[in-house]
Design a protein around this motif. Structure first.
Motif: not given
Lengths: 326, 326
Positions: B286-294, B267-270, B242-246, B157-163
């Motif tokens: 939000s990153q499209p986790s499942k879609e990324m795996g796909f 604000v977190s990430f995931d 990350s959410d888990l870290m949050a 994902v575009d982590n920079i833009a997301g952040a």
DNA sequence: TCCGACCGCGAGAGCGCTCTCGTCGAGAGC
DNA sequence: GCTCTCGACGAGAGCGCTCTCGCGGTCGGA
């Protein structure tokens, strides 16, 4: 190839590779030397074709994998499995037992693609699995619901005893109004922990009616906790059937201003990383997750090796770990 | 066998099974009928032996699997992978890239046991993986660190833009003293999110020095948050990688009596299940986790099918999801 | 000394597919 | 009508192992 290099026949190389005792030590030696020298790795496909087994086992997980893998407990079990498998030369195939196209998974399994299967988190109604057992050795993680036949192999912890120990601790602390957030009651682990809860309370002559059902997820437990608090505002202790669920419960308690452990003591189950990730570490019934995974794989491997006298089940002990929450 | 039943040669059956266009439709028809009738399933081992490919791909996860699988984000990615694979007839082999006996895994991989590999959560220094790429197509989940050659395929994902979008939201809320709990800075995702954090702050002319490093676990984040609060007691907002870290962060904030979002907005990430499991739901990128795996699996499959013009990388967009924490 | 048992090893036939050729027949072109 | 081409199919040789046989050599017992 190796045979020529070692000056023996291919059959002998095969014997050496497969550890047959019918080869003279010196020959074994020279063949192994040749293998080393040529960096030979036997071809898995050819081996399978000729020998009719695949050297791989299936790990069958439920369809909603997120629930499964999101739980650190299962993560640890899988870790244990791979640890054991790494010592063998079996390979792990990850399969999803989605109930919808069960045909595809089933076809795959039944057409000799794996030698055995490991099944985790198996709900009632997956007769899918019963079907499997006719085709290959299967080892369950957790006692299967349809614990019917002699051909059932599983490793589990003593959930009842574990729950009793946790609840007893609450009682020993002087708590008298103890509630529980259960796991799914269509899963043995959920049922047994509830049973243990009741046992301990009966034994102590305490009421065991403050019960709400969860689903082994944090969100589900949060909702269940809200319901419980509403119906039984007087609870002074909670036995939560998993750490992950306890995380949800702790959230709700914090939100309602109930201090843990002062107002409400909490004991949960698993002792997964989730138990120590929150602000208040959880007193929890520890189960040896990694060891369980290891034991599952070990059991299956022994079954595949035609080991005589493999125990049908391996019930591992729990241990209460005292932390802040109770 | 099938050939006899359909009145054709085995070669033709093979052609039909493999979807060769050089067969008349009527013949295809009758062969398929015979296959159906006899419930024929081709033998994988024989097929591999003759065709030199295995119809299976490896999923390579880091050695400390608990950290990996315990994170709901990865769970979702794996789910996406299996979803895509289920549509094909490839099989997933779960391998652990333990750094210690890398030989064993490597030998396994390099001796033709899988056709391709999917690599997730790859830290720097795993030159192990670079080695792999010479032997088969490899697709990374997340941009690999040693993003050296043209032969690098990954989805990210575009982590920079997301952040940036997450931090910008905090700024828009009027927060002026914004800190961050980063991911591991030897992982691109950790680095990029930190970079985005800095960009947004620079842009706004705000100080970007309240930084503590975490490791994508709740416990690690809790510790980092404590350190941060000590060094910068004046922070009024936190961007957690990350959410888990949050989850860990939220715990510490609650413990310290800092109200979220009033005192400190988070604000977190995931946007994994962890984001909604706590008492206060998390505003998260939000990153499209499942879609990324796909997408990862899809990319690999296309590579294996010798698809021309496969994009080297697939950068997916993020989306800020507003909830309670900010 | 001779025979049989037994042990270590080699020969060779598969395991169930794929794939290269070669063949055969039908249609195109003259 | 004849050849030439081309497309659909069959024959058959492997792919790299395992495993059953059976052979030869050794050894113990009569």
């Amino acid at each position: 190839m190796v045979a020529a290099d070692a000056g023996v026949s291919r059959a002998t190389v095969s014997r050496v590779v497969n550890g047959s005792p019918k080869v003279r030590p010196e020959v074994v030696e020279s063949v192994n030397a040749a293998i080393e020298r040529l960096n030979y790795v036997p071809n898995r496909a050819a081996r399978s074709l000729a020998s009719h087994h695949t050297q791989s086992v299936a790990l069958i997980v439920p369809g909603d994998m997120t629930k499964f893998f999101g739980d650190p407990y299962f993560a640890a079990v899988v870790q244990g499995i791979t640890n054991r498998l790494d010592e063998s030369d079996y390979t792990l195939n990850l399969l999803v037992a989605s109930s919808d196209p069960r045909h595809k998974t089933m076809r795959y399994l039944r057409s000799g693609n794996v030698d055995g299967a490991l099944v985790i988190s198996h709900h009632t109604g997956d007769d899918f699995v019963a079907n499997l057992e006719t085709a290959m050795p299967v080892v369950f993680g957790g006692r299967p619901t349809n614990h019917s036949g002699r051909n059932n192999y599983f490793v589990d912890v003593d959930n009842i005893a574990g729950a009793v120990s946790g609840v007893q601790h609450l009682i020993d602390l002087g708590r008298r109004r103890i509630g529980t957030i259960t796991g799914p009651v269509d899963m043995p682990a959920g049922i047994d922990r509830l049973t243990g809860f009741r046992h301990a309370l009966d034994e102590a002559g305490l009421p065991g009616d403050a019960i709400e059902h969860g689903d082994f997820t944090a969100a589900g437990a949060a909702a269940a906790t809200r319901r419980l608090l509403e119906r039984h505002p007087d609870v002074d202790a909670l036995f939560v059937a998993s750490d992950l669920m306890a995380v949800g419960t702790m959230g709700v308690l914090a939100e309602k201003g109930r201090l843990v452990p002062r107002d409400i003591a909490v004991v949960s189950f698993d002792d997964s990383p989730a138990a120590t990730s929150g602000p208040i570490s959880l007193t929890t019934v520890s189960q040896p997750s990694k060891e369980m995974g290891f034991a599952m794989a070990d059991l299956l491997l022994r079954l595949l090796a035609d080991d005589e006298a493999v125990p049908h089940h391996n019930i591992m002990p729990t241990r209460l770990v005292l932390r802040e929450s109770a």
